[in-house]
Write a protein that holds these residues in place. Structure first.
Motif, PDB file in Angstrom:
ATOM      1  N   TYR A 210      55.919  35.769  44.380  1.00  0.00           N
ATOM      2  CA  TYR A 210      55.395  37.100  44.316  1.00  0.00           C
ATOM      3  C   TYR A 210      55.165  37.618  42.941  1.00  0.00           C
ATOM      4  O   TYR A 210      54.774  38.826  42.633  1.00  0.00           O
ATOM      5  CB  TYR A 210      55.880  38.092  45.333  1.00  0.00           C
ATOM      6  N   SER A 211      55.781  36.779  41.925  1.00  0.00           N
ATOM      7  CA  SER A 211      55.828  37.239  40.470  1.00  0.00           C
ATOM      8  C   SER A 211      54.589  37.438  39.898  1.00  0.00           C
ATOM      9  O   SER A 211      54.330  38.001  39.011  1.00  0.00           O
ATOM     10  CB  SER A 211      56.648  36.429  39.682  1.00  0.00           C
ATOM     11  N   CYS A 212      53.321  36.586  40.694  1.00  0.00           N
ATOM     12  CA  CYS A 212      52.110  36.745  39.946  1.00  0.00           C
ATOM     13  C   CYS A 212      51.070  37.626  40.937  1.00  0.00           C
ATOM     14  O   CYS A 212      49.944  37.637  40.891  1.00  0.00           O
ATOM     15  CB  CYS A 212      51.594  35.175  40.224  1.00  0.00           C
ATOM     16  N   GLN A 213      51.588  38.661  41.707  1.00  0.00           N
ATOM     17  CA  GLN A 213      50.880  39.343  42.826  1.00  0.00           C
ATOM     18  C   GLN A 213      49.917  40.349  41.986  1.00  0.00           C
ATOM     19  O   GLN A 213      50.270  40.899  40.834  1.00  0.00           O
ATOM     20  CB  GLN A 213      51.840  40.128  43.568  1.00  0.00           C
ATOM     21  N   ASP A 214      48.897  40.464  42.677  1.00  0.00           N
ATOM     22  CA  ASP A 214      48.064  41.366  42.223  1.00  0.00           C
ATOM     23  C   ASP A 214      47.349  42.332  43.364  1.00  0.00           C
ATOM     24  O   ASP A 214      47.044  41.605  44.257  1.00  0.00           O
ATOM     25  CB  ASP A 214      47.007  40.734  41.331  1.00  0.00           C
ATOM     26  N   ASN A 215      47.272  43.528  43.156  1.00  0.00           N
ATOM     27  CA  ASN A 215      46.759  44.337  44.453  1.00  0.00           C
ATOM     28  C   ASN A 215      45.301  43.872  44.831  1.00  0.00           C
ATOM     29  O   ASN A 215      44.670  44.401  45.889  1.00  0.00           O
ATOM     30  CB  ASN A 215      47.031  45.761  43.918  1.00  0.00           C
ATOM     31  N   LYS A 216      44.506  43.359  43.781  1.00  0.00           N
ATOM     32  CA  LYS A 216      43.136  43.379  44.075  1.00  0.00           C
ATOM     33  C   LYS A 216      42.745  42.017  43.923  1.00  0.00           C
ATOM     34  O   LYS A 216      42.546  41.035  42.757  1.00  0.00           O
ATOM     35  CB  LYS A 216      42.161  44.191  42.856  1.00  0.00           C
ATOM     36  N   VAL A 217      43.125  41.039  44.931  1.00  0.00           N
ATOM     37  CA  VAL A 217      42.903  39.850  45.125  1.00  0.00           C
ATOM     38  C   VAL A 217      41.234  39.604  45.320  1.00  0.00           C
ATOM     39  O   VAL A 217      40.865  40.128  46.366  1.00  0.00           O
ATOM     40  CB  VAL A 217      43.712  39.278  46.158  1.00  0.00           C
ATOM     41  N   GLN A 218      40.750  38.725  44.620  1.00  0.00           N
ATOM     42  CA  GLN A 218      39.354  38.312  44.732  1.00  0.00           C
ATOM     43  C   GLN A 218      39.359  37.071  45.745  1.00  0.00           C
ATOM     44  O   GLN A 218      39.846  35.992  45.030  1.00  0.00           O
ATOM     45  CB  GLN A 218      38.575  38.390  43.361  1.00  0.00           C
ATOM     46  N   GLU A 219      38.290  37.122  46.722  1.00  0.00           N
ATOM     47  CA  GLU A 219      38.182  35.846  47.080  1.00  0.00           C
ATOM     48  C   GLU A 219      37.191  34.896  46.290  1.00  0.00           C
ATOM     49  O   GLU A 219      36.003  35.363  45.801  1.00  0.00           O
ATOM     50  CB  GLU A 219      37.472  35.952  48.465  1.00  0.00           C
ATOM     51  N   ILE A 220      37.669  33.550  45.768  1.00  0.00           N
ATOM     52  CA  ILE A 220      37.221  33.116  45.088  1.00  0.00           C
ATOM     53  C   ILE A 220      36.044  31.950  45.873  1.00  0.00           C
ATOM     54  O   ILE A 220      36.403  31.491  46.977  1.00  0.00           O
ATOM     55  CB  ILE A 220      38.188  31.927  44.310  1.00  0.00           C
ATOM     56  N   PRO A 221      34.691  31.544  45.420  1.00  0.00           N
ATOM     57  CA  PRO A 221      33.873  30.768  46.332  1.00  0.00           C
ATOM     58  C   PRO A 221      34.459  29.418  46.468  1.00  0.00           C
ATOM     59  O   PRO A 221      35.021  28.887  45.826  1.00  0.00           O
ATOM     60  CB  PRO A 221      32.642  30.902  45.357  1.00  0.00           C
ATOM     61  N   ILE A 222      34.068  29.087  47.533  1.00  0.00           N
ATOM     62  CA  ILE A 222      34.484  27.781  48.076  1.00  0.00           C
ATOM     63  C   ILE A 222      34.116  26.627  47.373  1.00  0.00           C
ATOM     64  O   ILE A 222      35.014  25.673  47.031  1.00  0.00           O
ATOM     65  CB  ILE A 222      33.997  27.589  49.599  1.00  0.00           C
ATOM     66  N   VAL A 223      33.019  26.670  46.673  1.00  0.00           N
ATOM     67  CA  VAL A 223      32.425  25.660  45.838  1.00  0.00           C
ATOM     68  C   VAL A 223      33.458  25.139  44.633  1.00  0.00           C
ATOM     69  O   VAL A 223      33.812  24.438  44.229  1.00  0.00           O
ATOM     70  CB  VAL A 223      30.974  26.120  45.391  1.00  0.00           C
TER      71      VAL A 223
END
Length: 630
Positions: free
Chosen positions: A18-31
């Motif tokens: 969890y060292s790289c955690q961020d409260n604002k996780v953006q869903e990256i497009p499948i492509v």
């Protein structure tokens, strides 16, 4: 004290994940996860004047060539019906030999391409054959050595192919049990490996006119893999686990099969790769995998090159994948667990690094660490694997996707970038990858522990991993899916069939559902390995009851949870009829099944579109069945 250390280790593991955690996780497009990089399969010409690569043109994968003198890119092939295969190669006289994918009626087509004129010449047109490259050498630059099962579908004979005029000459006839041929630096085959499926024999001859004589004989639990002749006496380099648990890098006297010395070994893992420069006749490095990849440099010159690359490329894993004959220019690839990496051209004289392509546009900071883990199986055996947790504040009670690897033997999960893992983690799932007993890299005892356990202790290792996640409160026990392809697909179907309360759903891709079909439909050239398959997987006659008991094809009444099943119609080992019948039985029981079949060719735009849709369907399927709703 030991218990306290284990608790501390677990705390450190969770903190690291969890060292790289961020409260604002953006869903990256499948492509972005599953698109084919714009350019792939980079190689460099022997004279160092050109680089070649594959790139889409006219909706098919075609060859491109770029001049390193003026930087100009040329379309080298322009096929619109077929795709160029990724295993193309340069000859020493600056021609390219390539073959095609998706040809009708199983015809194997091979061509030679003149780099100066871009004219291509047909070399081979053979129906229902398999062709393997054996080698090339500088003494006869217009000749390549290949093996082919043209005369007998069960056996690969050796031929010399002239890439200038297409002349094909027989070189060695397979007596019926040779599974591998090994060339020396001058292009002569002086070592061969024979197998009856249980016993393996290394044979040696001093020259082309001498008969082969056996020098080493092993049971299949032991292995000697020749690499190259040393250039001193008749010694050769090899990877061997004879007389030891972990495979070591050794030197062997070909006159008598005696091991002369151990060049390098690891106490923890099998040595899996040795880089050897044929042009320099020089050892470069030995590579193996512990929790992460490791290298031991065997030459100061090559170590200096890797050190210079590391100064420019940072913490990435670095590998030299091709070079010119003079070893002045190198193709270099990189990756991490959070980046598919890039491909570079390295010019040694200037220490200049030129990026040729990025394999991904995703910012690594938006992805998550693949953390090595281990746990005890029910019988006390230590099982290794990897755990990737999603970004965010939640540290426990997560939805989990368990991903057993294909196999069952000779394969493993490794630390590095995995598109499926990162896609699932980005969607909020923890991903567990298990290197169950029988996986490669952990030594002979661990490998052998999986024999005849495909439906037993191997599956229990996976179950124990899930229980480990639950016991440590990482997993939400009501939100667990199992996802696999090939043998991993078998493990997924086995899991939901025999542990219906452990998993909420399963994703199966090209799943192995009948071991009878898997063994009985093996290609003719698998014949030397059948006895080994009987000893490691099961004998269709002697072990019929056991194979019936574990093969999902015979138990369509067992699954009750939702299933996502996809098949590649062009996969020769995936039996579409078996799967169609199995799915039909499930549907008659009103089991929720999403079933799709890919009929697109490899290397085509259609195949990539299908892959995108397939993963979009998997996302929706998992979202409906195990995603924790806000």
């Amino acid at each position: 004290m030991l218990r306290n250390l284990r608790v501390l280790s677990l705390f450190i593991l969770i903190a690291a994940l969890y060292s790289c955690q961020d409260n604002k996780v953006q869903e990256i497009p499948i492509v972005e996860f599953f698109k084919t990089p714009d350019k792939t399969n980079f190689k460099i010409s022997p004279d160092g004047k050109y680089i070649s690569y594959l790139k889409n043109y006219q909706l098919k994968q075609n060859l491109f060539i770029q001049s390193l003198v003026d930087g100009k890119e040329r379309v080298a092939t322009s096929f619109s019906d077929f795709a160029v295969r990724g295993d193309y190669s340069w000859t020493f006289d600056n021609q390219i030999v390539f073959s095609l994918d998706g040809t009708p009626h199983g015809v194997y087509l091979m061509f030679a391409l003149d780099v100066n004129t871009l004219q291509k010449r047909p070399l081979l047109s053979e129906e229902k054959v398999n062709v393997r490259m054996v080698g090339r050498n500088k003494l006869t630059p217009d000749i390549i050595t290949i093996s082919m099962n043209k005369r007998d579908s069960a056996n690969f004979d050796v031929y010399r192919l002239n890439v200038t005029n297409g002349e094909l000459k027989p070189y060695l006839v397979n007596p019926g049990n040779i599974t591998e041929w090994v060339m020396d630096a001058d292009g002569r085959i002086r070592l061969a490996k024979a197998s009856d499926g249980v016993d393996e024999t290394i044979l040696f001859r001093t020259n082309d006119n001498a008969p082969f004589k056996p020098i080493i004989k092993n049971n299949f639990r032991n292995s000697v893999k020749p690499i190259a002749f040393t250039g001193v006496k008749n010694y050769f380099y090899a990877l061997s686990n004879v007389g030891r648990d972990k495979t070591a890098f050794v030197e062997i006297n070909a006159e008598n099969g005696k091991e002369e010395r151990v060049i390098f070994s690891s106490n923890t893992s099998d040595i899996q790769r040795v880089d050897y420069s044929k042009s320099k006749r020089r050892l470069e490095l030995a590579a193996w995998e512990e929790a992460k990849p490791k290298k031991q440099f065997l030459n100061a010159d090559i170590k200096n090159i890797y050190d210079n690359l590391a100064k420019q490329l940072g913490e990435s894993e670095i590998n030299i994948t091709d070079r010119d004959t003079a070893e002045k220019k190198f193709i270099v690839t990189t990756y991490t667990d959070r980046s598919r990496g890039a491909v570079y051209l390295y010019e040694r004289s200037t220490d200049k690094l030129i990026k040729l392509t990025d394999n991904s546009d995703i910012n690594p900071d938006e992805l998550c660490a693949m953390q090595p883990i281990n746990y005890k199986a029910s019988d006390g055996l230590i099982i290794n694997g990897y755990l990737t947790l999603p970004l965010g504040d939640n540290k426990t009670n997560l939805p989990v996707v368990v991903m057993p690897h294909d196999g069952p033997f000779g394969m493993r999960n490794s630390w590095g970038y995995n598109s499926e893992v990162q896609f699932l983690a980005n969607r909020g799932y923890a991903v567990l990858q298990v290197n169950y007993r029988g996986s490669s890299g952990y030594g002979k005892a661990f490998y052998s522990a999986g024999f005849k356990e495909i439906g037993g202790k191997i599956q229990q290792d996976i179950t124990d991993g899930v229980n480990w996640l639950i016991a440590n409160k990482i997993a939400n026990p009501k939100k667990i899916a199992i996802y696999g392809r090939g043998f991993g697909g078998f493990s997924a179907l086995y899991g939901v069939s025999f542990h219906p309360h452990l998993y909420n759903c399963a994703v199966v891709q090209n799943g192995l559902i009948s071991f009878f079909t898997y063994i009985q439909t093996a290609p003719a050239y698998y014949k030397p390995f059948l006895q080994k398959m009987y000893a490691t997987i099961g004998d269709p006659e002697k072990d019929a009851a056991q194979l019936t008991a574990i093969s999902p094809a015979f138990h369509p009444e067992k699954p009750v949870v939702p299933l996502f099943i996809s098949q590649d119609a062009n996969d020769p080992r995936a039996n579409l009829d078996n799967m169609n019948h199995y799915v039909s039985k499930l549907q008659k029981r009103n089991v929720q099944v999403k079933y799709s079949v890919n009929k697109s060719e490899r290397g085509s735009v259609g195949n990539e579109k299908w892959r995108m849709q397939n993963n979009a369907d998997i996302e929706k399927f998992l979202d409906n069945n195990i995603r924790v709703k806000p």
